[in-house]
Enzyme design. Structure first.
Site, PDB file in Angstrom:
ATOM      1  N   LYS A  33       0.834  -1.206   0.000  1.00  0.00           N
ATOM      2  CA  LYS A  33       0.000   0.000   0.000  1.00  0.00           C
ATOM      3  C   LYS A  33       0.874   1.264   0.000  1.00  0.00           C
ATOM      4  CE  LYS A  33      -3.527  -2.765   0.269  1.00  0.00           C
ATOM      5  NZ  LYS A  33      -2.940  -4.064  -0.071  1.00  0.00           N
TER       6      LYS A  33
HETATM    7  C1  LIG Z   1      -8.904  -4.940  -1.545  1.00  0.00           C
HETATM    8  C2  LIG Z   1      -8.246  -5.487  -0.310  1.00  0.00           C
HETATM    9  N1  LIG Z   1      -8.990  -5.771   0.770  1.00  0.00           N
HETATM   10  C3  LIG Z   1      -8.442  -6.242   1.907  1.00  0.00           C
HETATM   11  C4  LIG Z   1      -7.086  -6.465   2.007  1.00  0.00           C
HETATM   12  C5  LIG Z   1      -6.515  -6.997   3.275  1.00  0.00           C
HETATM   13  O1  LIG Z   1      -5.643  -6.096   3.876  1.00  0.00           O
HETATM   14  P1  LIG Z   1      -4.656  -6.564   5.054  1.00  0.00           P
HETATM   15  O2  LIG Z   1      -3.543  -7.308   4.411  1.00  0.00           O
HETATM   16  O3  LIG Z   1      -4.215  -5.296   5.703  1.00  0.00           O
HETATM   17  O4  LIG Z   1      -5.468  -7.419   5.967  1.00  0.00           O
HETATM   18  C6  LIG Z   1      -6.260  -6.174   0.919  1.00  0.00           C
HETATM   19  C7  LIG Z   1      -4.811  -6.398   1.015  1.00  0.00           C
HETATM   20  O5  LIG Z   1      -4.085  -6.517   0.102  1.00  0.00           O
HETATM   21  C8  LIG Z   1      -6.850  -5.677  -0.273  1.00  0.00           C
HETATM   22  O6  LIG Z   1      -6.113  -5.397  -1.352  1.00  0.00           O
END
Ligand SMILES: Cc1ncc(COP(=O)(O)O)c(C=O)c1O
Length: 399
Positions: free
Chosen positions: A181
């Site tokens: 990110k």
């Molecule tokens: C669209 C989307 N939702 C949820 C997530 C989950 O994020 P996290 O890895 O912080 O749990 C991601 C992570 O890449 C994502 O791209």
């Protein structure tokens, strides 16, 4: 020269920042977490920001706090990271996959209306790759049908829709600070909301359901007694080491976002005449934050721009896309498929008996998308090399 898909942007500020919790001794859910929350709320224009251990846990807390559970259905796009659907599954509710608009990679509004049933409780739009989902029509549908909106803004830091930062359109917005990110804390997440009761619920739920946090107990009299636990909570706390990193990243958020946009614009310029590649597009009332620069391979004879292709046509171009990615990897250039069509993944395909064409546009995006490297420190030479090698590989594959 090796070019990675992305690189976190860390410097002396981050190095210094993570030493602070080591020196103060507050290493979890302490003052740095509170500071990170304040910075985030200010930047995003949100009333409250509540830090969590990840975006997945932020999504889980949002769904749980809204009472979504067994027997309920939640609408979400199929083309997203699996975590979006997993968060729904954790609650016992059913994720209902909607197809996407191939131009934006985001949920297709017509699909939302088509898939609403008596059991639908919420819409979970995703602001994929840093482009906002079409929030005005989504809000209209939600209002008409009495549905909640939970925004998956994992990729949405610095993303605006009609002048407002994402995360402020639904009951909650959920952000990720994973290293892919724009700003990162290693692992980490944030929930935004304007509802003070929900804010208090999230603070309790992320900390085992405690009615008082350790930080408050530390400064209050009577901290020697454990607080009351009135709900079934979780350990979804962020550490102060991560939050300190987050605060340092927030201080250069504008620079990071501007640099990412500049790199994306340079790709737009270098690749605008290449007919075999559909570049990312942002409608006029959107500000794209380019968490990823995701294109669609569309060879001259690809027909999906004009009509729905057959699964065989998609499979042929899918093979070419994979060969292209392999060749680029061979030249030291990291590329990735955009994300996956979650309805085609074994767990969901099996559990809900979903065929590949259940969401055809999501399937196409899964099979023929390609993400190009993008990071703040990327040089013009690196970007020129990516484009040069991309052209050479496409030519050698006869696309
Ligand atoms: C669209 C989307 N939702 C949820 C997530 C989950 O994020 P996290 O890895 O912080 O749990 C991601 C992570 O890449 C994502 O791209």
């Amino acid at each position: 020269m090796r070019i990675p898909i992305t690189k976190p942007y860390f410097g002396e500020e981050e190095r210094k920042a993570i030493l602070e919790p080591l020196e103060s001794g507050w290493v979890v859910q302490g003052p740095k977490v509170a500071e990170f929350e304040r910075c985030f709320a200010e930047f995003s224009g949100s009333k409250f920001a509540i830090a969590t251990s990840s975006c997945t846990t932020a999504l889980h807390l949002s769904l749980s706090a809204l009472g979504i559970g067994p027997g309920d259905e939640v609408l979400l796009p199929s083309f997203t990271f699996v975590a979006t659907a997993n968060a729904v599954e954790y609650t016992g509710a059913q994720p209902v996959f909607c197809d996407i608009d191939l131009t934006t990679f985001n949920i297709d509004v017509a699909e939302i209306e088509r898939r609403i049933t008596q059991r639908t409780k919420a819409i979970l739009p995703v602001h994929l790759f840093g482009l906002s989902a079409p929030m005005a029509p989504i809000q209209e549908i939600a209002e008409q049908h009495g549905l909640r909106i939970i925004e998956d803004a994992a990729c949405g830091f610095g993303t605006f829709y009609r002048g407002k930062h994402v995360g402020n359109f639904g009951t909650t917005g959920c952000f990720s600070f994973h290293p892919r990110k724009a700003i990162t804390t290693g692992e980490g997440g944030m929930i935004t909301t304007s509802d003070p009761d929900l804010m208090a619920t999230f603070k309790s739920l992320r900390d085992h359901g405690a009615l008082k946090s350790d930080l408050v107990r530390h400064v209050d009299l009577g901290g020697s007694l454990l607080p009351e636990f009135t709900r079934l909570g979780y350990n979804y706390r962020l550490t102060d080491l991560q939050a300190a990193l987050g605060v340092a990243q927030m201080k250069r958020a504008n620079h990071i976002l501007e640099a990412r946009r500049e790199r994306a614009e340079k790709y737009d310029d270098l690749l605008k005449h290449e007919k075999w590649l559909k570049l990312p597009e942002a409608p006029s009332d959107h500000i794209h934050s380019y968490q990823s620069y995701v294109c669609l391979l569309q060879p001259r004879n690809a027909s999906w721009r004009l009509r729905k292709p057959s699964l065989e046509e998609v499979a042929t171009i899918h093979q070419k896309r994979n060969q292209l990615m392999q060749r680029l990897e061979g030249k030291g250039i990291a590329v990735r498929q955009g994300t996956h069509a979650v309805h085609t993944l074994g767990y969901y395909r099996g559990k809900y008996h979903l065929s590949p064409d259940h969401c055809l546009m999501a399937l196409i995006a899964d099979r023929v998308s390609i993400t190009l490297p993008l990071y703040v420190q990327m040089t013009d030479e690196e970007q020129d090399l990516v484009v040069r090698e991309l052209r050479t590989c496409v030519e050698s594959l006869g696309l």
